[in-house]
Design an enzyme around this catalytic site. Structure first.
Site, PDB file in Angstrom:
ATOM      1  N   GLU A  69      13.945  48.395 -61.414  1.00 48.87           N
ATOM      2  CA  GLU A  69      12.946  47.422 -61.866  1.00 48.87           C
ATOM      3  C   GLU A  69      13.570  46.051 -62.109  1.00 48.87           C
ATOM      4  O   GLU A  69      12.953  45.020 -61.813  1.00 48.87           O
ATOM      5  CB  GLU A  69      12.258  47.930 -63.140  1.00 48.87           C
ATOM      6  CG  GLU A  69      11.288  49.073 -62.914  1.00 48.87           C
ATOM      7  CD  GLU A  69      10.118  48.683 -62.028  1.00 48.87           C
ATOM      8  OE1 GLU A  69       9.796  47.481 -61.935  1.00 48.87           O
ATOM      9  OE2 GLU A  69       9.516  49.582 -61.414  1.00 48.87           O
ATOM     10  N   TYR A 152       6.475  43.125 -68.502  1.00 39.61           N
ATOM     11  CA  TYR A 152       6.287  43.881 -67.260  1.00 39.61           C
ATOM     12  C   TYR A 152       7.304  45.013 -67.143  1.00 39.61           C
ATOM     13  O   TYR A 152       6.943  46.167 -66.874  1.00 39.61           O
ATOM     14  CB  TYR A 152       6.403  42.980 -66.026  1.00 39.61           C
ATOM     15  CG  TYR A 152       6.606  43.817 -64.793  1.00 39.61           C
ATOM     16  CD1 TYR A 152       5.533  44.466 -64.198  1.00 39.61           C
ATOM     17  CD2 TYR A 152       7.882  44.041 -64.277  1.00 39.61           C
ATOM     18  CE1 TYR A 152       5.725  45.303 -63.107  1.00 39.61           C
ATOM     19  CE2 TYR A 152       8.083  44.876 -63.195  1.00 39.61           C
ATOM     20  CZ  TYR A 152       6.999  45.500 -62.605  1.00 39.61           C
ATOM     21  OH  TYR A 152       7.190  46.350 -61.545  1.00 39.61           O
ATOM     22  N   ASP A 170       2.182  43.358 -61.855  1.00 35.41           N
ATOM     23  CA  ASP A 170       3.113  42.476 -61.169  1.00 35.41           C
ATOM     24  C   ASP A 170       2.343  41.611 -60.178  1.00 35.41           C
ATOM     25  O   ASP A 170       1.116  41.652 -60.120  1.00 35.41           O
ATOM     26  CB  ASP A 170       4.227  43.278 -60.481  1.00 35.41           C
ATOM     27  CG  ASP A 170       3.768  43.935 -59.180  1.00 35.41           C
ATOM     28  OD1 ASP A 170       2.536  44.129 -58.993  1.00 35.41           O
ATOM     29  OD2 ASP A 170       4.624  44.251 -58.344  1.00 35.41           O
ATOM     30  N   CYS A 225      -2.053  44.581 -48.621  1.00 36.93           N
ATOM     31  CA  CYS A 225      -2.773  43.416 -49.157  1.00 36.93           C
ATOM     32  C   CYS A 225      -1.776  42.308 -49.486  1.00 36.93           C
ATOM     33  O   CYS A 225      -1.684  41.837 -50.623  1.00 36.93           O
ATOM     34  CB  CYS A 225      -3.567  43.835 -50.392  1.00 36.93           C
ATOM     35  SG  CYS A 225      -4.807  42.638 -50.935  1.00 36.93           S
ATOM     36  N   CYS A 235      -6.466  48.995 -45.001  1.00 37.88           N
ATOM     37  CA  CYS A 235      -6.757  49.134 -46.432  1.00 37.88           C
ATOM     38  C   CYS A 235      -7.688  50.314 -46.695  1.00 37.88           C
ATOM     39  O   CYS A 235      -8.730  50.445 -46.048  1.00 37.88           O
ATOM     40  CB  CYS A 235      -7.393  47.848 -46.958  1.00 37.88           C
ATOM     41  SG  CYS A 235      -7.782  47.906 -48.723  1.00 37.88           S
ATOM     42  N   CYS A 241     -14.011  45.808 -50.919  1.00 41.32           N
ATOM     43  CA  CYS A 241     -13.312  44.585 -51.295  1.00 41.32           C
ATOM     44  C   CYS A 241     -14.273  43.408 -51.412  1.00 41.32           C
ATOM     45  O   CYS A 241     -14.936  43.014 -50.446  1.00 41.32           O
ATOM     46  CB  CYS A 241     -12.238  44.273 -50.256  1.00 41.32           C
ATOM     47  SG  CYS A 241     -11.293  42.776 -50.615  1.00 41.32           S
TER      48      CYS A 241
END
Length: 346
Positions: A69, A152, A170, A225, A235, A241
């Site tokens: 991370e 985060y 994020d 995306c 997708c 969407c």
């Protein structure tokens, strides 16, 4: 992935796509209709299409996830993978890293950029040894208290390493939410309170599903995306969407790319590369000037061979920029200076 039988057409029944109210993003905080179907379709897509990454392996330790991370912040996966593997081989536990000088962390940071992250990882490992018996802490608040850990990272590690129900947000997740829910091409330049409320509202109630949801939406933003060339045809929720339904409107703003060439960051990175490559202290004059009379009593000039030192001086940075970059590295603890010269921190 084979599409599920539930149809998500905007404005039709309980399986409709999450659409913003007339007031815009600020009115889209409540759970949208069809949320359970969204959870199912996106997490099932993730099960079929997720990249095989080592920190996603069920056997990966919390420390391995923590390191990933930190390394993945503003850095592509392809650059992180070899450095992550090297770090986990060298330092499989926080105690292993904490036992080394901080300069070792910087030396093995490679070309990931933002080397202060290496110092923060070292400081976090030391804190884990001092306050958590050498283990990665398990709760959001404990993680947040570690050096260099923000909201985060604390949420991501708590979720992905310990299965906790945390709202992970994020850049990739923000972009998916903006398009799917708000019908906007891109999220706002900076994270807003409205976005966080929306992210919380979109979270599954079940802890296990919430972890998969976080990972799945993040992956969707990373590989489908995307910011510049979204692959909408791939997708799993294309028909849900709001951005697609609105005709794919252009962004409200143009993101500012991060300059690199000619910046202090580039010069700092070049200096760190020289220090990383050097076995001994490097004289300040070698860093700030093209090497001349490097060896006492030796030749009047020293040829620059291909390598970090040649790359540094090949930038042709002004003297004041070189001085500023070196001063900044010393102030940030990424280098230290003695009578013998400059080196990575000991």
């Amino acid at each position: 992935m084979t599409a599920r039988s539930t149809t998500m057409n905007p404005g039709s029944g309980s399986a409709t796509a999450p659409r913003p109210a007339a007031g815009g993003a600020g009115d889209a905080h409540g759970p949208p209709p069809g949320l359970e179907a969204l959870h199912t379709r996106i997490t099932e897509w993730f099960s079929d299409e997720a990249r095989d990454l080592p920190w996603r392996d069920p056997g990966c330790t919390p420390w391995g996830i923590f390191v990933s991370e930190i390394m993945l912040q503003q850095t592509p996966v392809v650059r992180v993978l070899p450095v992550w593997r090297d770090w986990l081989q060298r330092w499989p536990t926080p105690a292993d890293l904490a036992a080394e000088p901080s300069g070792a962390a910087v030396r093995h940071w490679g070309r990931l950029g933002y080397p202060r992250r290496a110092l923060r990882l070292h400081a976090a490992a030391s804190a884990m040894v001092a306050g958590h018996d050498g283990e990665v802490p398990t709760t959001h608040d404990e993680l947040l208290a570690l050096p260099g850990v923000g909201a985060y990272t604390a949420a991501a590690v708590a979720a992905f390493a310990f299965g906790r129900r945390e709202t992970v947000v994020d850049t990739n997740i923000r972009r998916v939410h903006a398009r799917l829910v708000d019908g906007k091409a891109l999220p706002a330049p900076a994270l807003t309170a409205a976005e966080m409320k929306r992210a919380v509202a979109l979270m599954p109630g079940d802890a296990g599903l919430s972890v998969r949801w976080n990972a799945a939406v993040m992956e969707l933003g990373a590989v489908v995306c995307t910011a510049r060339a979204p692959r909408c045809v791939a997708c799993p929720v294309l028909d849900a969407c709001a951005w697609v339904a609105a005709g794919r409107p252009a962004p409200d703003h143009v993101p500012k790319g991060q300059a690199w060439a000619g910046t202090d960051r580039q010069v700092r990175g070049a200096i760190v590369a020289v220090l990383r490559d050097a076995e001994d202290e490097v004289p300040r004059s070698v860093l700030l000037d093209a090497p001349v009379d490097l060896l006492q009593g030796g030749p009047s000039t020293v040829a620059l061979t291909p390598g970090p030192l040649a790359a540094l001086h090949g930038l042709q940075a002004p003297a004041e920029q070189l001085e500023r970059a070196l001063t900044g590295l010393l102030a940030d603890g990424l280098a230290e200076e003695s009578e013998g010269g400059v080196r990575l921190p000991g």
